[in-house]
Design a protein around this motif. Structure first.
Motif, short mmCIF file in Angstrom:
data_model
loop_
_atom_site.label_atom_id
_atom_site.label_comp_id
_atom_site.label_asym_id
_atom_site.label_seq_id
_atom_site.Cartn_x
_atom_site.Cartn_y
_atom_site.Cartn_z
N THR A 28 -7.06 3.90 1.19
CA THR A 28 -6.34 4.99 1.03
C THR A 28 -6.07 6.17 0.59
OG1 THR A 28 -6.92 5.09 -1.66
CG2 THR A 28 -5.80 2.60 -0.26
N ARG A 42 -4.01 -2.37 -5.25
CA ARG A 42 -2.19 -1.91 -4.90
C ARG A 42 -1.55 -1.60 -6.05
NH1 ARG A 42 0.60 -3.67 -2.03
NH2 ARG A 42 2.06 -1.53 -3.22
N ARG A 72 8.49 1.82 2.25
CA ARG A 72 7.09 2.19 2.67
C ARG A 72 7.50 1.55 4.11
NH1 ARG A 72 8.55 -4.07 -0.13
NH2 ARG A 72 10.41 -3.84 0.51
N ALA A 116 4.24 3.90 5.73
CA ALA A 116 2.27 3.08 6.53
C ALA A 116 2.95 3.84 8.09
CB ALA A 116 3.26 1.73 7.10
N ASP A 152 -1.81 -0.75 6.22
CA ASP A 152 -1.67 -1.75 5.17
C ASP A 152 -3.13 -1.71 4.23
OD1 ASP A 152 -0.34 -5.24 4.31
OD2 ASP A 152 -1.15 -3.91 3.38
N GLN A 186 -4.31 -5.11 3.36
CA GLN A 186 -4.34 -6.52 4.55
C GLN A 186 -5.83 -5.33 5.14
OE1 GLN A 186 -2.43 -6.33 7.31
NE2 GLN A 186 -3.45 -7.40 8.88
#
Ligand code: LRH
Ligand code: MN
Length: 388
Positions: free
Chosen positions: A56, A300, A345, A349, A360, A363
């Motif tokens: 991230t 998350r 969102r 991305a 993502d 994932q």
């Protein structure tokens, strides 16, 4: 519609520190569940935390909790973190798990107990000198369970004296952040129950002492963003412990229970100058993943904060101010809700891909097979936890 260059560059300033203890086992008084692959030591906790940053680029540092993360060689731990692409962050003291602290620590009546608690904090600052950490975070379980059990005024005075001695040891580039909590484990009064008490205590210490706001530490229906506004206005919002709750200090994934509250809080952080490279407010998660997988839980969480930050950055400040000046209630409210209802969102991305990150991250981490690897490798030893 992609983000404006302003929003896109502001998002690059986001840094959310992860709590080492979120990667260990945690639970409630009813049960602490184990999980295959749970870290057995601070080195493994930091390796897991680094996975969140890898996928991230949002979490460049890991907070430590002493003694849960005690090691013989902090320089070695620091090198280990750097080798994994992260830094060691906030050092959290712990005066809530020792029999001596049954009736308090920094506020305790007994000179010997207060001495012990002060020395623990001085040891934490020694550790900060080795880890290169900026913040010493103090959360005290100190309080009483029954009216009349102790003199609350006397406890405030003793706590102040103890904090003064600790503060005197806070060096250049270091800060003391005092966290408040309305109840638990004390059920009549806590010695630092609210932002006002924390502010009063840190203001009496000096400019290197600030307030830590844990989003799970307020009475139900508290307007937390008002407190955020006020502490930023006073220049004393040192850090956040982000999490979410439905009832008490549930320590759930931030934004899970009330994403709109998280959005409103971030709107005030941005408006008050607490966000990003020019802001002086540290963002940290303080959560426990009692039943869900811990690394995905942290991924998350930082994505939830990023998403609500993006929406808060989309607030049309000019139009909002104009409507507020006009006294146009519904227009002003509508402008804020437009930003909240903007689904960012897909733009996030694309923003990630433009920066070589997975569109993502959840994932991408799932497909990395990391969880299966650690479950296989980490056999034997004692899984880390709160050691309570
Ligand atoms: C207390 C608290 C504090 C930490 C602990 C892990 O409830 O929020 O920040 O020391 O959780
Ligand atoms: Mn906390």
């Amino acid at each position: 519609m992609a983000f404006s260059s302003h929003v896109a560059s502001r998002l690059e300033e986001q840094a959310i520190e992860l709590p080492s203890w979120a990667f260990g086992n945690s639970g409630t008084r009813f049960k602490v569940f184990g999980t295959p692959g749970t870290p057995r030591d601070p080195f493994e906790k930091i390796a897991d935390a680094a996975q969140v940053h890898k996928h991230t680029a949002l979490s460049p540092s890991v907070a430590l909790h002493i003694p849960w993360d005690k090691v013989d060689d902090y320089a070695e731990l620091r090198k280990h973190a750097e080798d994994h692409g992260v830094a060691l962050g906030t050092v959290n003291s712990n005066t809530f798990q020792d029999d001596d602290y049954k009736f308090g620590s920094l506020a305790h009546r007994d000179d010997r107990i207060r001495r012990k608690a002060i020395d623990h904090h001085l040891e934490c600052i020694d550790i900060m000198d080795e880890t290169g950490s900026r913040d010493l975070k103090i959360w005290l379980a100190d309080g009483t369970n029954y009216a009349g059990q102790d003199d609350m005024r006397g406890r405030q005075d003793r706590m102040h004296e103890s904090l003064q001695e600790i503060y005197a040891r806070i060096g250049e580039g270091q800060r003391l952040v005092l966290e408040y909590k309305i109840f638990e484990p004390a059920f009549y009064h806590m010695d630092v129950p609210d932002w006002g008490t924390s502010y009063a205590q840190v203001a009496a210490l000096g400019e290197r002492a600030t307030v830590c706001l844990d989003t799970g530490h307020h009475a139900p229906s508290t307007n937390i963003e008002f407190i955020v506004m006020q502490l930023l206005r006073l220049g004393k919002l040192g850090s956040f412990d982000f999490n979410s709750r439905n009832y008490a200090d549930d320590d759930l994934i931030v934004g899970a229970a009330d994403p709109f509250q998280l959005f409103r809080i971030l709107v005030e952080v941005i408006r008050g100058g607490g966000y990003g490279k020019d802001g002086d407010t540290a963002f940290m998660l303080d959560q426990c993943h009692n039943i869900e997988d811990k690394i995905p839980g942290q991924i998350r969480s930082v994505l939830n904060v990023q998403e609500m930050t993006a929406r808060a950055l989309l607030v049309d400040r000019e139009a909002l101010t104009a409507a507020q000046i006009e006294g146009d209630v519904l227009q002003a409210h509508g402008i804020l809700m437009d930003a909240f209802y903007t689904d960012v969102r897909a733009d996030l991305a694309a923003w990630r891909e433009e920066r070589g990150l997975p569109a993502d991250p959840m994932q991408a981490f799932a497909e990395s097979g990391y969880l299966a690897t650690i479950a296989q490798e980490r056999v034997g030893g004692v899984q880390a936890g709160w050691g309570a």
